[in-house]
Design an enzyme around this catalytic site. Structure first.
Site: not given
Length: 324
Positions: A49, A77, A91, A182
């Site tokens: 993203d 991540y 987010d 997310r």
């Protein structure tokens, strides 16, 4: 007889492990790199993203044939969750849907981590690239249409806390293809009774590539500027000289196409065997060191990836052959 269309761009091949900056979309990143290298073909292994930074492996030329194998690799991540609010996008970009004055303790967060490791069911965010009825979910969500994406099975190898302070918790997760960080933040917030959303996200590994392999946009632009410095704009050959200088500076940043396949079984071939594979024919593997059967394996010639195929019944059977 119709004329054959001439391919645009250079037949350059390899992987650029791009350290994508915040604010840049994955498609924009690929377009930028393809333009800089003047490559015929380009693609990426796993979308990031715009609000995420980190490892975005970009394949050029023949390396695009190995993209599915990199996409199937494990990813790592680092992300930070802010507790107290759930947003439409899960987010910091989306509108707040729910708020809470509760904030979880470190012990409370640690206690739920086992619920988010192993094989779990996860519902992707409404704002995602998943197709619903032929349309991208995020397009439907932006239009205000209801988006209901069924939960799916994802694999999370590990999830650990990096830090916890003042209403935020930083995590590191190692996960498989299709996992949404997310969604992890959203689901943990709901379970803790305080809501949560991602405010920082960085990808540090797309197996077999990691941050040590990565090249930043600043490094690329600096290399191009230094390479093209001093070339006169009014020279008749200025454009050709600039491109030659640019490629001389950028091409060494590429990793060999075969780097993407080093975690798969390998067969070294040469001579007649290599020629048979180029023609799409199987070759017999002899000797006590012959590799075990494998659905996915690689043939290398003089250290260069020649083919991806299968090892079965004492043979290497090519499926995809590469120009070497």
């Amino acid at each position: 007889m119709p004329r054959q269309r001439r391919k645009k761009g250079r037949p350059v091949s390899g992987w650029l492990v791009f350290d994508k900056p915040l604010g840049m979309g994955s498609t924009d990143a690929v377009s930028k790199i393809k333009w800089l290298f003047k490559a015929e073909k380009a693609g990426h292994a796993g979308t990031l993203d715009p609000l995420a930074s980190g490892i975005l492996p970009i394949a050029l030329g023949e390396a695009t044939k190995t993209v599915p194998y990199v996409m199937d690799g494990a990813k790592v991540y680092r992300f930070t969750v802010e507790w107290g609010a759930e947003t439409a996008t899960d987010d910091a970009e989306g509108d707040v849907l729910n708020r809470s004055g509760e904030r979880p303790s470190l012990d409370a967060v640690e206690a739920i981590l086992p619920d988010y490791t192993g094989t779990i069911q996860q519902k992707p965010p409404a704002y995602s690239a998943i197709k619903v009825g032929g349309e991208r979910a995020y397009d439907l969500a932006r239009e205000g249409a209801p988006v209901d994406i069924p939960a799916r099975e994802v694999e999370i190898d590990s999830l650990s806390i990096v830090s916890h302070d003042e209403g935020r918790t930083a995590f590191e997760v190692e996960c498989g293809k299709g996992t949404y960080v997310r969604s992890l933040a959203r689901d943990m917030g709901r379970q803790l009774g305080c809501y949560g959303h991602v405010v920082e996200l960085r990808r540090t590994v797309v197996d077999p590539f990691d941050e040590e392999d990565a090249v930043t946009l600043e490094e690329i632009e600096k290399a191009v500027a230094e390479a093209e410095a001093g070339i006169a704009d009014d020279a008749e050959t200025a454009e050709d000289e600039r491109l030659a200088a640019r490629f001389a500076a950028l091409d060494p940043m590429l990793l060999d196409t075969g780097e993407a396949m080093h975690h798969y079984p390998q067969v070294a071939v040469g001579g007649d065997q290599a020629q048979r594979i180029r023609l799409g024919n199987p070759v017999i593997l002899r000797g006590r060191d012959a590799p075990l059967p494998a659905d996915d394996a690689c043939a290398f010639e003089r250290g260069k990836l020649l083919a991806i195929g299968q090892i079965a019944e004492g043979e290497f059977r090519p499926r995809r052959v590469f120009k070497t």
